[in-house]
Design a protein around this motif. Sequence first.
Motif, PDB file in Angstrom:
ATOM      1  N   ILE A  64       0.838  -1.202   0.000  1.00 39.59           N
ATOM      2  CA  ILE A  64       0.000   0.000   0.000  1.00 39.59           C
ATOM      3  C   ILE A  64       0.878   1.259   0.000  1.00 39.59           C
ATOM      4  CG2 ILE A  64      -1.619   1.359   1.419  1.00 39.59           C
ATOM      5  CD1 ILE A  64      -2.910  -0.938  -0.124  1.00 39.59           C
ATOM      6  N   PHE A  65       1.891   1.272   0.854  1.00 41.26           N
ATOM      7  CA  PHE A  65       2.797   2.421   0.937  1.00 41.26           C
ATOM      8  C   PHE A  65       3.449   2.692  -0.420  1.00 41.26           C
ATOM      9  CE2 PHE A  65       7.023   4.227   1.680  1.00 41.26           C
ATOM     10  CZ  PHE A  65       6.683   5.366   2.394  1.00 41.26           C
ATOM     11  N   ILE A  66       3.967   1.655  -1.060  1.00 42.78           N
ATOM     12  CA  ILE A  66       4.625   1.808  -2.360  1.00 42.78           C
ATOM     13  C   ILE A  66       3.635   2.306  -3.413  1.00 42.78           C
ATOM     14  CG2 ILE A  66       5.693   0.538  -4.267  1.00 42.78           C
ATOM     15  CD1 ILE A  66       7.042  -1.216  -2.038  1.00 42.78           C
ATOM     16  N   CYS A  67       2.436   1.723  -3.438  1.00 44.86           N
ATOM     17  CA  CYS A  67       1.434   2.129  -4.434  1.00 44.86           C
ATOM     18  C   CYS A  67       1.003   3.581  -4.233  1.00 44.86           C
ATOM     19  CB  CYS A  67       0.209   1.218  -4.369  1.00 44.86           C
ATOM     20  SG  CYS A  67       0.492  -0.434  -5.011  1.00 44.86           S
ATOM     21  N   LYS A  68       0.725   3.953  -2.996  1.00 46.68           N
ATOM     22  CA  LYS A  68       0.282   5.329  -2.736  1.00 46.68           C
ATOM     23  C   LYS A  68       1.355   6.339  -3.125  1.00 46.68           C
ATOM     24  CE  LYS A  68      -3.182   4.548   0.862  1.00 46.68           C
ATOM     25  NZ  LYS A  68      -4.304   5.309   0.342  1.00 46.68           N
ATOM     26  N   ARG A  69       2.623   6.011  -2.839  1.00 48.41           N
ATOM     27  CA  ARG A  69       3.732   6.906  -3.205  1.00 48.41           C
ATOM     28  C   ARG A  69       3.941   6.955  -4.716  1.00 48.41           C
ATOM     29  NH1 ARG A  69       6.303  10.243   0.600  1.00 48.41           N
ATOM     30  NH2 ARG A  69       5.923   9.300   2.602  1.00 48.41           N
ATOM     31  N   SER A  70       3.669   5.847  -5.392  1.00 43.75           N
ATOM     32  CA  SER A  70       3.890   5.784  -6.836  1.00 43.75           C
ATOM     33  C   SER A  70       2.779   6.449  -7.636  1.00 43.75           C
ATOM     34  CB  SER A  70       4.019   4.321  -7.282  1.00 43.75           C
ATOM     35  OG  SER A  70       5.114   3.714  -6.653  1.00 43.75           O
ATOM     36  N   PHE A  71       1.523   6.142  -7.298  1.00 47.46           N
ATOM     37  CA  PHE A  71       0.409   6.617  -8.109  1.00 47.46           C
ATOM     38  C   PHE A  71      -0.018   8.045  -7.778  1.00 47.46           C
ATOM     39  CE2 PHE A  71      -0.179   1.941  -8.257  1.00 47.46           C
ATOM     40  CZ  PHE A  71       0.027   1.787  -9.613  1.00 47.46           C
ATOM     41  N   ARG A  72       0.035   8.424  -6.525  1.00 43.59           N
ATOM     42  CA  ARG A  72      -0.293   9.776  -6.060  1.00 43.59           C
ATOM     43  C   ARG A  72      -1.629  10.297  -6.602  1.00 43.59           C
ATOM     44  NH1 ARG A  72       2.519  12.547  -3.183  1.00 43.59           N
ATOM     45  NH2 ARG A  72       2.248  14.567  -4.161  1.00 43.59           N
ATOM     46  N   ASP A  73      -2.653   9.426  -6.606  1.00 39.91           N
ATOM     47  CA  ASP A  73      -3.993   9.837  -7.050  1.00 39.91           C
ATOM     48  C   ASP A  73      -4.645  10.726  -6.000  1.00 39.91           C
ATOM     49  OD1 ASP A  73      -3.786   8.453  -9.383  1.00 39.91           O
ATOM     50  OD2 ASP A  73      -5.112   6.814  -8.805  1.00 39.91           O
ATOM     51  N   ILE A  74      -5.372  11.721  -6.473  1.00 44.28           N
ATOM     52  CA  ILE A  74      -6.036  12.653  -5.563  1.00 44.28           C
ATOM     53  C   ILE A  74      -7.304  12.007  -4.996  1.00 44.28           C
ATOM     54  CG2 ILE A  74      -7.416  13.840  -7.306  1.00 44.28           C
ATOM     55  CD1 ILE A  74      -6.480  16.443  -5.688  1.00 44.28           C
ATOM     56  N   ARG A  75      -7.563  12.264  -3.736  1.00 38.95           N
ATOM     57  CA  ARG A  75      -8.761  11.743  -3.080  1.00 38.95           C
ATOM     58  C   ARG A  75      -9.994  12.485  -3.608  1.00 38.95           C
ATOM     59  NH1 ARG A  75      -8.149   8.532   1.409  1.00 38.95           N
ATOM     60  NH2 ARG A  75      -6.036   8.352   2.213  1.00 38.95           N
ATOM     61  N   PRO A  76     -11.166  11.842  -3.536  1.00 38.22           N
ATOM     62  CA  PRO A  76     -12.393  12.510  -4.021  1.00 38.22           C
ATOM     63  C   PRO A  76     -12.678  13.843  -3.317  1.00 38.22           C
ATOM     64  CG  PRO A  76     -12.813  10.192  -3.630  1.00 38.22           C
ATOM     65  CD  PRO A  76     -11.433  10.471  -3.120  1.00 38.22           C
ATOM     66  N   ASP A  77     -12.298  13.950  -2.040  1.00 41.40           N
ATOM     67  CA  ASP A  77     -12.536  15.201  -1.320  1.00 41.40           C
ATOM     68  C   ASP A  77     -11.417  16.220  -1.542  1.00 41.40           C
ATOM     69  OD1 ASP A  77     -10.447  14.192   0.199  1.00 41.40           O
ATOM     70  OD2 ASP A  77     -11.578  14.087   2.073  1.00 41.40           O
ATOM     71  N   GLY A  78     -10.403  15.854  -2.328  1.00 39.63           N
ATOM     72  CA  GLY A  78      -9.318  16.758  -2.658  1.00 39.63           C
ATOM     73  C   GLY A  78      -8.322  16.998  -1.536  1.00 39.63           C
ATOM     74  N   SER A  79      -8.381  16.221  -0.458  1.00 37.24           N
ATOM     75  CA  SER A  79      -7.558  16.484   0.720  1.00 37.24           C
ATOM     76  C   SER A  79      -6.103  16.039   0.592  1.00 37.24           C
ATOM     77  CB  SER A  79      -8.179  15.817   1.946  1.00 37.24           C
ATOM     78  OG  SER A  79      -8.164  14.412   1.796  1.00 37.24           O
ATOM     79  N   ALA A  80      -5.831  15.066  -0.266  1.00 36.33           N
ATOM     80  CA  ALA A  80      -4.460  14.545  -0.378  1.00 36.33           C
ATOM     81  C   ALA A  80      -4.305  13.793  -1.686  1.00 36.33           C
ATOM     82  CB  ALA A  80      -4.151  13.630   0.806  1.00 36.33           C
ATOM     83  N   ARG A  81      -3.066  13.468  -1.998  1.00 30.81           N
ATOM     84  CA  ARG A  81      -2.762  12.708  -3.217  1.00 30.81           C
ATOM     85  C   ARG A  81      -2.284  11.307  -2.845  1.00 30.81           C
ATOM     86  NH1 ARG A  81      -3.097  15.634  -7.664  1.00 30.81           N
ATOM     87  NH2 ARG A  81      -2.071  14.031  -8.868  1.00 30.81           N
ATOM     88  N   ASN A  82      -3.123  10.582  -2.097  1.00 25.14           N
ATOM     89  CA  ASN A  82      -2.778   9.214  -1.709  1.00 25.14           C
ATOM     90  C   ASN A  82      -4.018   8.325  -1.696  1.00 25.14           C
ATOM     91  OD1 ASN A  82      -4.038  10.292   0.519  1.00 25.14           O
ATOM     92  ND2 ASN A  82      -2.469   9.655   1.975  1.00 25.14           N
ATOM     93  N   SER A  83      -4.820   8.466  -2.719  1.00 18.67           N
ATOM     94  CA  SER A  83      -6.096   7.763  -2.759  1.00 18.67           C
ATOM     95  C   SER A  83      -5.972   6.294  -3.164  1.00 18.67           C
ATOM     96  CB  SER A  83      -7.045   8.467  -3.729  1.00 18.67           C
ATOM     97  OG  SER A  83      -8.314   7.866  -3.710  1.00 18.67           O
TER      98      SER A  83
END
Length: 181
Positions: free
Chosen positions: A54-73
């Motif tokens: 999960i850590f590797i994927c979140k750091r790699s993809f950096r997708d924005i959350r639906p609420d716009g709060s972060a780039r670790n969706s």
Amino acid sequence: MLHRNFKTKADNYIQYAPAMLIFSGNSLGFQSKNTYLQMEKNTLLASIITGGAIFICKRSFRDIRPDGSARNSFPSGHSALSFTMAALQFSEYKDSNIWYAGSGFVFAGATALMRVANNRHWCGDILAGAGLGITVALIVDQWNPLSKLTFQSPDKKISFISYPVIGSNNTFGLCISMNIR
């Protein structure tokens, strides 16, 4: 359609229900496939692998959350961990009681749906998290890599137990108690 102001923190807590069900089954009269120690080793290893992925994927993809709060969706860590534990629970108890074995998936599914309802994840995030979690659990269960690891020496007997701890202010952790005789 869900109301946009829907907010709950229940998903932060019920994600751990399948892990608690893994360790409660024998006490409730259901026969597990493995010993308590082996179940601990499997859940610990599966949690580490899932968390790392999960850590590797979140750091790699950096997708924005639906609420716009972060780039670790992507992917959903809550869903991944919950489905990892639900799949391990199913594997442990499927031969003893299929209903109890599958009960963890109710909590895992509820966790995933609440992540979407809370506007924290997209549907693809929870599906990817669930798939990742189930895959890791199946691999750990079949491979059983720590089955040869023991915590006993000829002159001393060592036993331990671990369980999740949920505190105030959205804190959580793992408590490990060791007994040396």
